[in-house]
Design an enzyme around this catalytic site. Sequence first.
Site, PDB file in Angstrom:
ATOM      1  N   ARG A 207       1.848   3.951   5.398  1.00  0.00           N
ATOM      2  CA  ARG A 207       0.754   3.288   6.533  1.00  0.00           C
ATOM      3  C   ARG A 207       1.640   1.654   7.516  1.00  0.00           C
ATOM      4  NH1 ARG A 207      -1.932   6.615   4.877  1.00  0.00           N
ATOM      5  NH2 ARG A 207      -1.555   5.467   2.863  1.00  0.00           N
ATOM      6  N   THR A 208       0.956   0.859   6.711  1.00  0.00           N
ATOM      7  CA  THR A 208       1.660  -0.443   7.017  1.00  0.00           C
ATOM      8  C   THR A 208       2.722  -0.254   8.160  1.00  0.00           C
ATOM      9  OG1 THR A 208      -0.363  -1.196   5.799  1.00  0.00           O
ATOM     10  CG2 THR A 208       1.145  -3.158   7.001  1.00  0.00           C
TER      11      THR A 208
ATOM     12  N   LYS B 177      16.820 -10.976  -7.325  1.00  0.00           N
ATOM     13  CA  LYS B 177      17.719 -12.713  -7.680  1.00  0.00           C
ATOM     14  C   LYS B 177      16.949 -13.695  -7.948  1.00  0.00           C
ATOM     15  CE  LYS B 177      21.988  -9.952  -5.752  1.00  0.00           C
ATOM     16  NZ  LYS B 177      22.235 -10.531  -4.671  1.00  0.00           N
TER      17      LYS B 177
ATOM     18  N   ARG C 202       4.964  -7.789   3.893  1.00  0.00           N
ATOM     19  CA  ARG C 202       3.601  -7.828   3.046  1.00  0.00           C
ATOM     20  C   ARG C 202       4.261  -8.317   1.185  1.00  0.00           C
ATOM     21  NH1 ARG C 202       0.481  -1.935   1.788  1.00  0.00           N
ATOM     22  NH2 ARG C 202      -0.460  -2.995   3.501  1.00  0.00           N
TER      23      ARG C 202
ATOM     24  N   HIS D 269      -5.776  -8.592   5.297  1.00  0.00           N
ATOM     25  CA  HIS D 269      -5.150  -7.699   6.129  1.00  0.00           C
ATOM     26  C   HIS D 269      -4.377  -7.477   7.689  1.00  0.00           C
ATOM     27  CE1 HIS D 269      -2.535  -4.314   6.736  1.00  0.00           C
ATOM     28  NE2 HIS D 269      -2.914  -3.576   5.341  1.00  0.00           N
TER      29      HIS D 269
HETATM   30  C1  NCD Z   1      -4.372  -0.958   2.318  1.00  0.00           C
HETATM   31  C2  NCD Z   1      -4.053  -1.985   1.516  1.00  0.00           C
HETATM   32  O1  NCD Z   1      -2.969  -1.826   1.468  1.00  0.00           O
HETATM   33  O2  NCD Z   1      -4.724  -3.378   1.856  1.00  0.00           O
HETATM   34  N1  NCD Z   1      -3.627  -0.169   2.859  1.00  0.00           N
HETATM   35  C3  NCD Z   1      -3.499  -0.225   4.032  1.00  0.00           C
HETATM   36  O3  NCD Z   1      -2.459  -1.235   4.275  1.00  0.00           O
HETATM   37  N2  NCD Z   1      -3.632   0.944   4.429  1.00  0.00           N
HETATM   38  C4  NCD Z   1      -5.636  -0.779   1.701  1.00  0.00           C
HETATM   39  C5  NCD Z   1      -5.873   0.085   0.328  1.00  0.00           C
HETATM   40  O4  NCD Z   1      -4.305  -0.086  -0.757  1.00  0.00           O
HETATM   41  O5  NCD Z   1      -6.643   0.370  -0.590  1.00  0.00           O
END
Ligand code: NCD
Length: 305
Positions: A51-52, A80, A101, A129
């Site tokens: 999703r993100t 590397k 991320r 997040h």
């Molecule tokens: C969340 C995350 O990555 O922290 N997911 C997301 O970004 N929608 C929640 C999760 O991974 O459980």
Amino acid sequence: MRHLMSPLDFGVDELDKLLDLANDIEANPEKYAHSCDGKKLATCFYEPSTRTRLSFEAAMLNLGGSVLGFHSADSSSAAKGESVSDTIRVISCYADICAMRHPKEGAALVASQKSTIPVINAGDGGHQHPTQTLTDLLTIRSLKGRLDNITIGLCGDLKFGRTVHSLINAMIRYENVRFVLISPEELRIPDYVRDDVLKANGVDFKEVEKLEDAMAELDVLYMTRVQRERFFNEEDYVRLKDFYVLTKEKMELAKEDMLVLHPLPRVNEISVEVDDDPRACYFKQAQYGVYVRMALILTLLGLAE
Ligand code: NCD
């Protein structure tokens, strides 16, 4: 230049403007279809995501921009031994904005210090997040009509769940928000959130173990996945992974207008039979995630006005 590391990087008024913009994007998408023509978004993902990452990419494409990036540490020069600081200096030459991320807490912050383009923290370990929180705030505000006077139940892995930590930080700024923290003993909210955020700000909260005990008083139930990748041993994960399962029966205990949210991905914590309940809003929430990321990209690139 502005980055987004934590939901608190935006003041309440700024946040309101950002959510208004997201609602306008939802209502008039064609107005924004060329806002980012010629701009590039880099998605640097050292940890899995559906999703993100894809909602960031969809957001930039909807704005007329383009995207580039990598989706795992293995497929980047991190394999590397390149540092995040070096990677971002290079990415700064290729793109106008970056969503990152990383499994380590603080990685995006380190990157932002060396970056010459805006960096968005798309999740740093068990820490924060912020764009999920923007998504959650937009969802709650759009569907409930308010962010104050709300009792919100946070259920599941409150220890490692970064979405929960970010959401608490953001929600305490609104009037009369109460939290019911629902978790097994081992996955309780970390002390630095309980003491330094909740208690330090005089926020009304309680901690319970049984979901059934909390259901009736909630306006929003925020379910979370047990974060397998952050456990030190598999045995503990296996013992705790099915601690909560939201079922039709449990939904009968809830208010008629309670919202069920989940950042997704879901494992077993919400039974699929709940998906048809009109109060189940987690797929709508994923859609709001695109609008709010569009609004965020416009804001950080200085194109919002
Ligand atoms: C969340 C995350 O990555 O922290 N997911 C997301 O970004 N929608 C929640 C999760 O991974 O459980």
